[in-house]
Write an enzyme that holds these catalytic residues in place. Structure first.
Site, PDB file in Angstrom:
ATOM      1  N   GLY A  20       0.780  -1.238   0.000  1.00 17.93           N
ATOM      2  CA  GLY A  20       0.000   0.000   0.000  1.00 17.93           C
ATOM      3  C   GLY A  20       0.808   1.282   0.000  1.00 17.93           C
ATOM      4  O   GLY A  20       0.296   2.327   0.416  1.00 17.93           O
ATOM      5  N   ASN A  22       1.678   2.982  -2.644  1.00 19.70           N
ATOM      6  CA  ASN A  22       0.978   3.888  -3.580  1.00 19.70           C
ATOM      7  C   ASN A  22      -0.300   4.431  -2.943  1.00 19.70           C
ATOM      8  O   ASN A  22      -0.651   5.589  -3.156  1.00 19.70           O
ATOM      9  CB  ASN A  22       0.657   3.172  -4.895  1.00 19.70           C
ATOM     10  CG  ASN A  22       1.835   3.183  -5.851  1.00 19.70           C
ATOM     11  OD1 ASN A  22       2.204   4.226  -6.369  1.00 19.70           O
ATOM     12  ND2 ASN A  22       2.446   2.023  -6.051  1.00 19.70           N
ATOM     13  N   ILE A  96      -7.764  -9.705 -11.313  1.00 20.34           N
ATOM     14  CA  ILE A  96      -8.198  -9.168 -12.598  1.00 20.34           C
ATOM     15  C   ILE A  96      -9.705  -8.950 -12.532  1.00 20.34           C
ATOM     16  O   ILE A  96     -10.454  -9.866 -12.175  1.00 20.34           O
ATOM     17  CB  ILE A  96      -7.803 -10.130 -13.740  1.00 20.34           C
ATOM     18  CG1 ILE A  96      -6.266 -10.193 -13.811  1.00 20.34           C
ATOM     19  CG2 ILE A  96      -8.387  -9.660 -15.074  1.00 20.34           C
ATOM     20  CD1 ILE A  96      -5.727 -11.173 -14.807  1.00 20.34           C
ATOM     21  N   LEU A  97     -10.127  -7.734 -12.831  1.00 21.42           N
ATOM     22  CA  LEU A  97     -11.555  -7.416 -12.750  1.00 21.42           C
ATOM     23  C   LEU A  97     -12.281  -7.954 -13.985  1.00 21.42           C
ATOM     24  O   LEU A  97     -11.727  -7.953 -15.090  1.00 21.42           O
ATOM     25  CB  LEU A  97     -11.732  -5.894 -12.649  1.00 21.42           C
ATOM     26  CG  LEU A  97     -11.107  -5.269 -11.395  1.00 21.42           C
ATOM     27  CD1 LEU A  97     -11.015  -3.752 -11.531  1.00 21.42           C
ATOM     28  CD2 LEU A  97     -11.890  -5.650 -10.145  1.00 21.42           C
ATOM     29  N   HIS A 113       1.252   0.446 -13.184  1.00 25.78           N
ATOM     30  CA  HIS A 113       1.963  -0.783 -13.543  1.00 25.78           C
ATOM     31  C   HIS A 113       3.465  -0.501 -13.577  1.00 25.78           C
ATOM     32  O   HIS A 113       3.891   0.513 -14.147  1.00 25.78           O
ATOM     33  CB  HIS A 113       1.477  -1.269 -14.917  1.00 25.78           C
ATOM     34  CG  HIS A 113       2.077  -2.573 -15.311  1.00 25.78           C
ATOM     35  ND1 HIS A 113       1.684  -3.775 -14.760  1.00 25.78           N
ATOM     36  CD2 HIS A 113       3.075  -2.868 -16.176  1.00 25.78           C
ATOM     37  CE1 HIS A 113       2.405  -4.753 -15.282  1.00 25.78           C
ATOM     38  NE2 HIS A 113       3.251  -4.231 -16.138  1.00 25.78           N
ATOM     39  N   ASP A 149      -3.544  -4.896 -18.432  1.00 22.29           N
ATOM     40  CA  ASP A 149      -2.525  -3.845 -18.615  1.00 22.29           C
ATOM     41  C   ASP A 149      -2.512  -3.263 -20.027  1.00 22.29           C
ATOM     42  O   ASP A 149      -1.437  -2.980 -20.594  1.00 22.29           O
ATOM     43  CB  ASP A 149      -1.127  -4.406 -18.266  1.00 22.29           C
ATOM     44  CG  ASP A 149      -1.047  -4.897 -16.818  1.00 22.29           C
ATOM     45  OD1 ASP A 149      -1.722  -4.314 -15.965  1.00 22.29           O
ATOM     46  OD2 ASP A 149      -0.320  -5.869 -16.563  1.00 22.29           O
TER      47      ASP A 149
HETATM   48  C1  GRF Z   1       3.714  -1.356  -7.401  1.00 21.71           C
HETATM   49  O1  GRF Z   1       4.975  -1.531  -7.985  1.00 21.71           O
HETATM   50  C2  GRF Z   1       2.642  -1.324  -8.441  1.00 21.71           C
HETATM   51  O2  GRF Z   1       3.035  -0.707  -9.624  1.00 21.71           O
HETATM   52  C3  GRF Z   1       2.418  -2.800  -8.676  1.00 21.71           C
HETATM   53  O3  GRF Z   1       2.497  -3.373  -7.398  1.00 21.71           O
HETATM   54  C4  GRF Z   1       3.323  -2.571  -6.558  1.00 21.71           C
HETATM   55  C5  GRF Z   1       2.480  -2.209  -5.377  1.00 21.71           C
HETATM   56  O4  GRF Z   1       3.172  -1.548  -4.406  1.00 21.71           O
HETATM   57  N1  GRF Z   1       1.204  -3.028  -9.403  1.00 21.71           N
HETATM   58  P1  GRF Z   1       2.402  -0.873  -3.192  1.00 21.71           P
HETATM   59  O5  GRF Z   1       1.456  -1.912  -2.599  1.00 21.71           O
HETATM   60  O6  GRF Z   1       1.678   0.333  -3.687  1.00 21.71           O
HETATM   61  O7  GRF Z   1       3.501  -0.517  -2.216  1.00 21.71           O
END
Ligand code: GRF
Length: 192
Positions: A20, A22, A96-97, A113, A149
């Protein structure tokens, strides 16, 4: 994207499966005055996802759904509609949704991604970029369509691959860029 409704912030949900980081960067972004979004909910397919801690820290509603069948997805759709959610940000979400789900929120789902799409869709992106001796890798934010993707790219950030990089060291440098790219992509997506 036509999501802006007057001066009101866009009600946003973030879907996660893991750490988490991001999600954390999106929450921080959402708290800025200039931010167009307000994060109303965090959804995970895994009750053990570390990122769920941010729901407690920032007092955001959290929900767990298994996403294993259309019945579970229907429950998610109901929950999102009930809360008037207008933007879905996938951030390290490992499910995958379904086509139906994506159709239901057409143009309102974004994903981040860790590669320069269209290169390296799917998993193990850093390993593949290093193995192919690419000079650069990076990250991409894109709209989600029904193919993995593959939706329209919103923005990308290149990261140079160093001679001694391992998938782990490269992932770490790319992740730092992801945290900047996702907020910028949201602002850009809203103007498209
Ligand atoms: C990120 O590298 C994102 O691009 C990929 O999974 C990772 C998730 O990281 N899809 P976080 O959970 O946000 O730390």
């Amino acid at each position: 994207m036509a999501l802006l409704t007057g001066s009101k912030k866009i009600k946003t949900v973030v879907f996660i499966s893991g750490t988490g980081s991001n999600l954390k960067s999106l929450i921080k972004f959402s708290k800025l005055k200039k931010s167009p979004i307000s994060i109303k909910m965090i959804i995970s397919n895994d009750y053990k996802a570390k990122g769920l801690q941010y729901a407690n820290i920032y007092k955001i509603k959290k929900k767990i759904f298994n996403f294993k069948n259309t019945f579970s997805e229907k429950k998610v759709i109901n929950e999102l509609e009930k809360s008037d959610i207008n933007l879905i940000c996938l951030a390290g979400f490992m499910k995958i949704l379904s086509k139906d789900f994506v159709k239901n929120f057409k143009g309102k789902i974004l994903n981040i991604h860790p590669s320069l799409l269209p290169k390296y869709k799917g998993l193990n992106t850093h390993e593949r970029a290093i193995r192919n001796k690419d000079k650069y890798s990076g990250c991409t934010v894109h709209f989600v369509n029904s193919r993995l993707d593959s939706g329209k790219i919103i923005n990308q950030k290149k990261v140079r691959i160093k001679r001694l990089d391992t998938p782990k060291t490269l992932a770490k440098r790319i992740l730092i860029q992801e945290h900047k790219l996702y907020p910028a992509a949201i602002i850009k997506a809203l103007s498209l």
